[in-house]
Design a protein around this motif. Sequence first.
Motif, PDB file in Angstrom:
ATOM      1  N   ASP A 150      44.868 -11.077  37.065  1.00  0.00           N
ATOM      2  CA  ASP A 150      44.432 -10.055  36.115  1.00  0.00           C
ATOM      3  C   ASP A 150      45.067  -8.691  36.422  1.00  0.00           C
ATOM      4  N   THR A 151      44.945  -7.819  35.392  1.00  0.00           N
ATOM      5  CA  THR A 151      45.377  -6.421  35.549  1.00  0.00           C
ATOM      6  C   THR A 151      44.241  -5.518  35.114  1.00  0.00           C
ATOM      7  N   LEU A 152      43.866  -4.582  35.994  1.00  0.00           N
ATOM      8  CA  LEU A 152      42.794  -3.637  35.688  1.00  0.00           C
ATOM      9  C   LEU A 152      43.403  -2.321  35.207  1.00  0.00           C
ATOM     10  N   TYR A 153      42.911  -1.847  34.085  1.00  0.00           N
ATOM     11  CA  TYR A 153      43.370  -0.576  33.523  1.00  0.00           C
ATOM     12  C   TYR A 153      42.224   0.404  33.494  1.00  0.00           C
ATOM     13  N   ILE A 154      42.391   1.530  34.167  1.00  0.00           N
ATOM     14  CA  ILE A 154      41.390   2.596  34.145  1.00  0.00           C
ATOM     15  C   ILE A 154      42.035   3.820  33.481  1.00  0.00           C
ATOM     16  N   GLY A 155      41.412   4.358  32.418  1.00  0.00           N
ATOM     17  CA  GLY A 155      42.061   5.402  31.631  1.00  0.00           C
ATOM     18  C   GLY A 155      41.310   6.716  31.561  1.00  0.00           C
ATOM     19  N   LYS A 156      41.964   7.654  30.978  1.00  0.00           N
ATOM     20  CA  LYS A 156      41.383   8.980  30.761  1.00  0.00           C
ATOM     21  C   LYS A 156      41.902   9.507  29.421  1.00  0.00           C
ATOM     22  N   GLU A 157      40.924   9.734  28.521  1.00  0.00           N
ATOM     23  CA  GLU A 157      41.322  10.325  27.240  1.00  0.00           C
ATOM     24  C   GLU A 157      41.675  11.793  27.479  1.00  0.00           C
ATOM     25  N   ARG A 168      44.881  10.012  22.410  1.00  0.00           N
ATOM     26  CA  ARG A 168      45.835   9.677  23.442  1.00  0.00           C
ATOM     27  C   ARG A 168      45.071   9.351  24.734  1.00  0.00           C
ATOM     28  N   ILE A 169      45.339   8.165  25.335  1.00  0.00           N
ATOM     29  CA  ILE A 169      44.647   7.729  26.552  1.00  0.00           C
ATOM     30  C   ILE A 169      45.702   7.343  27.586  1.00  0.00           C
ATOM     31  N   LEU A 170      45.585   7.929  28.774  1.00  0.00           N
ATOM     32  CA  LEU A 170      46.488   7.622  29.880  1.00  0.00           C
ATOM     33  C   LEU A 170      45.797   6.616  30.794  1.00  0.00           C
ATOM     34  N   PHE A 171      46.411   5.455  31.059  1.00  0.00           N
ATOM     35  CA  PHE A 171      45.844   4.406  31.910  1.00  0.00           C
ATOM     36  C   PHE A 171      46.697   4.242  33.168  1.00  0.00           C
ATOM     37  N   ILE A 172      45.967   4.076  34.318  1.00  0.00           N
ATOM     38  CA  ILE A 172      46.642   3.592  35.516  1.00  0.00           C
ATOM     39  C   ILE A 172      46.234   2.123  35.690  1.00  0.00           C
ATOM     40  N   SER A 173      47.073   1.380  36.341  1.00  0.00           N
ATOM     41  CA  SER A 173      46.826  -0.067  36.396  1.00  0.00           C
ATOM     42  C   SER A 173      46.895  -0.568  37.833  1.00  0.00           C
ATOM     43  N   GLU A 174      46.176  -1.641  38.017  1.00  0.00           N
ATOM     44  CA  GLU A 174      46.213  -2.340  39.316  1.00  0.00           C
ATOM     45  C   GLU A 174      46.275  -3.835  39.032  1.00  0.00           C
ATOM     46  N   HIS A 175      47.169  -4.530  39.719  1.00  0.00           N
ATOM     47  CA  HIS A 175      47.413  -5.945  39.426  1.00  0.00           C
ATOM     48  C   HIS A 175      46.941  -6.808  40.603  1.00  0.00           C
ATOM     49  N   ILE A 219      33.211  -2.064  36.810  1.00  0.00           N
ATOM     50  CA  ILE A 219      33.849  -1.553  35.587  1.00  0.00           C
ATOM     51  C   ILE A 219      32.810  -0.981  34.645  1.00  0.00           C
ATOM     52  N   ALA A 220      31.666  -1.673  34.589  1.00  0.00           N
ATOM     53  CA  ALA A 220      30.618  -1.208  33.666  1.00  0.00           C
ATOM     54  C   ALA A 220      30.102   0.164  34.082  1.00  0.00           C
ATOM     55  N   GLN A 221      30.156   0.500  35.391  1.00  0.00           N
ATOM     56  CA  GLN A 221      29.635   1.758  35.875  1.00  0.00           C
ATOM     57  C   GLN A 221      30.625   2.918  35.746  1.00  0.00           C
ATOM     58  N   LEU A 222      31.874   2.594  35.489  1.00  0.00           N
ATOM     59  CA  LEU A 222      32.886   3.667  35.416  1.00  0.00           C
ATOM     60  C   LEU A 222      32.663   4.545  34.181  1.00  0.00           C
ATOM     61  N   PRO A 223      32.736   5.891  34.370  1.00  0.00           N
ATOM     62  CA  PRO A 223      32.579   6.793  33.207  1.00  0.00           C
ATOM     63  C   PRO A 223      33.852   6.868  32.372  1.00  0.00           C
ATOM     64  N   PHE A 224      34.936   6.252  32.853  1.00  0.00           N
ATOM     65  CA  PHE A 224      36.222   6.307  32.137  1.00  0.00           C
ATOM     66  C   PHE A 224      36.436   5.013  31.366  1.00  0.00           C
ATOM     67  N   PRO A 225      37.131   5.027  30.305  1.00  0.00           N
ATOM     68  CA  PRO A 225      37.441   3.785  29.584  1.00  0.00           C
ATOM     69  C   PRO A 225      38.280   2.870  30.470  1.00  0.00           C
ATOM     70  N   ALA A 226      37.825   1.593  30.562  1.00  0.00           N
ATOM     71  CA  ALA A 226      38.522   0.639  31.421  1.00  0.00           C
ATOM     72  C   ALA A 226      38.452  -0.739  30.786  1.00  0.00           C
ATOM     73  N   PHE A 227      39.451  -1.548  31.105  1.00  0.00           N
ATOM     74  CA  PHE A 227      39.442  -2.936  30.617  1.00  0.00           C
ATOM     75  C   PHE A 227      40.291  -3.772  31.562  1.00  0.00           C
ATOM     76  N   ILE A 228      40.035  -5.108  31.487  1.00  0.00           N
ATOM     77  CA  ILE A 228      40.781  -6.086  32.279  1.00  0.00           C
ATOM     78  C   ILE A 228      41.526  -6.983  31.312  1.00  0.00           C
ATOM     79  N   ALA A 229      42.811  -7.196  31.629  1.00  0.00           N
ATOM     80  CA  ALA A 229      43.638  -8.044  30.776  1.00  0.00           C
ATOM     81  C   ALA A 229      44.235  -9.166  31.604  1.00  0.00           C
ATOM     82  N   ARG A 230      44.297 -10.368  31.005  1.00  0.00           N
ATOM     83  CA  ARG A 230      44.936 -11.516  31.638  1.00  0.00           C
ATOM     84  C   ARG A 230      45.971 -12.067  30.654  1.00  0.00           C
TER      85      ARG A 230
END
Length: 552
Positions: free
Chosen positions: A76-83, A65-72, A9-20
């Motif tokens: 946890d749920t991983l969100y990877i986005g694109k402004e 405006r940021i569009l996120f795709i998610s993986e569960h 996640i730290a290496q991704l150039p896109f905004p990303a976060f993990i939510a539980r």
Amino acid sequence: MNALNLSSIAQLPFPAFIARKGIISSVNEAFNSIISDAEKKEVDDVFDSIEEHDTFIITSYKEKRILFISEHNEHDTLYIGKENTDLSRLEKQVTDLEKLNRELDSIIDNSYDGIYITDNKGITLKTNAAIERLTGIPKEYYIGKNVDRLVNRGILKDSVTRKVLKQRRTVSVVQDNFAGKETLITGSPIFNNKGDIEKVITNIRDLSELNELLSELNNVQKKNAEYEKELEMLKGYSDSGIIIESQFMKDLYETAKRIANFDATVLILGETGVGKDVLARFIYSKSNRSTKGEFVKVNCGAIPQELIESELFGYEAGAFTGASRKGKPGMFEMADKGVLFLDEVGELPMNTQVKLLQVIQDGTIQRVGATKLTKIDVRIIAATNRNLLQMVTKQEFREDLYYRLNVIPLSIPPLRDRRDDILPLIQFFLNRTNKKYNLDKILQDDLKNSLYEMEWKGNVREMTNLIERIALTSSASRISLNHLPEDYKSIKIKTEKPHQVMSLKDAVEHTERKLLEEAYGKYKSTYEIARVLKSSQPTIVRKLKKYQIETI
């Protein structure tokens, strides 16, 4: 998922976060650069808005405006986005288009004319509320239906849409619709960029209402024409110096105007000075002869009997001693194509009456000393203050000539029998005198009342002379009863004898005038006068005008 959290996640150039369980547990630098201090906070509290879809979510944060795709996974749920700045622009365009579409729908639906839109197959796509008023059928009924079906069911008599699709141009027809209303239907094609018709827009206008408005307009124009005719008639009176207020005189002049273009002989009867000459000239002015010939007046009582035939019929050269060597045309020849006015026709000698009868019967004259007849085209108007029928009985006037002259008799009553005309005539002659001699004289009410009550034996001619006389001889600008000449004061006294009784109509008008004069001098406006006299303000204004009392 833990591996992603620690390294990927730290290496991704896109905004990303993990939510539980809805709480952000980890973010990368790209996310932190947009939203700082988001860890350990609930997702709903971090973003301004969240739009959830099946495979993605759209979030907003401070107008970004940021569009996120998610993986569960299990925890946890991983969100990877694109402004996406384009996303905001597209959403704004969609919003604007939706607003524009609502406005267009509102305009179409509120149009007074019916609007009917079909595709290139004739299928109804849209219509508006006006179609219900025009046809009596709910607008929803038309949606999705083919115009051919509507024609087959008798709802439409003819399909303008089909004509537009066939002719590829705007088409207009007039037809009665299903509700029996006459309508103007205009269909116009809408082409795409390939030149093919995509849609047909039809406008339906209710002509029955327009026809009613046109009928009302025609009625108004007809009334206006009648008013213009009346105004022209009144203008014609005024231009001729004719002032009339009494209904009898209005009817008389209306009759004179009506018979103006008929060449029948007119006999005008009335006392001296009532205006026989004025009426004769009026008839001439309203006739077609006024553009073709002259108005020639002959005073039959003022011409010596030995000269009257030569004056009327003319004479040839050398016809008698003193005659012109070239001869001379008579009044009949001078009036050819026009009107000959024989004033005081009762004074004609019997031998001249015979010749006049021949002119009326044959339309020919014979000059004195001539051997041949001359054809003339003259309309004869005769006038007299004498009783011709009585003269016929005494054999002083030819009976056959009397009936030839008396085809259209017009009798003018004396001024004392049409008192409604007295005050308007007085004011008219005063205005004319003021203008002629550059004066500014005003008649006071006591004098007006006295003049109104006079007998006027000399009628209008006497009035003309008297008004000019008192206006010129009086040094005061406001002329009162004291300025009336002595000979008229004595006449005034005679008219006021107790045993004389005025008519009921005159008494009512006399009392009415007195009340209005008193009120006019006491109150400041016509509204106050109307209140005190318990009448309407328009009635007061009309009465003040009628009695020549100055308006407020």
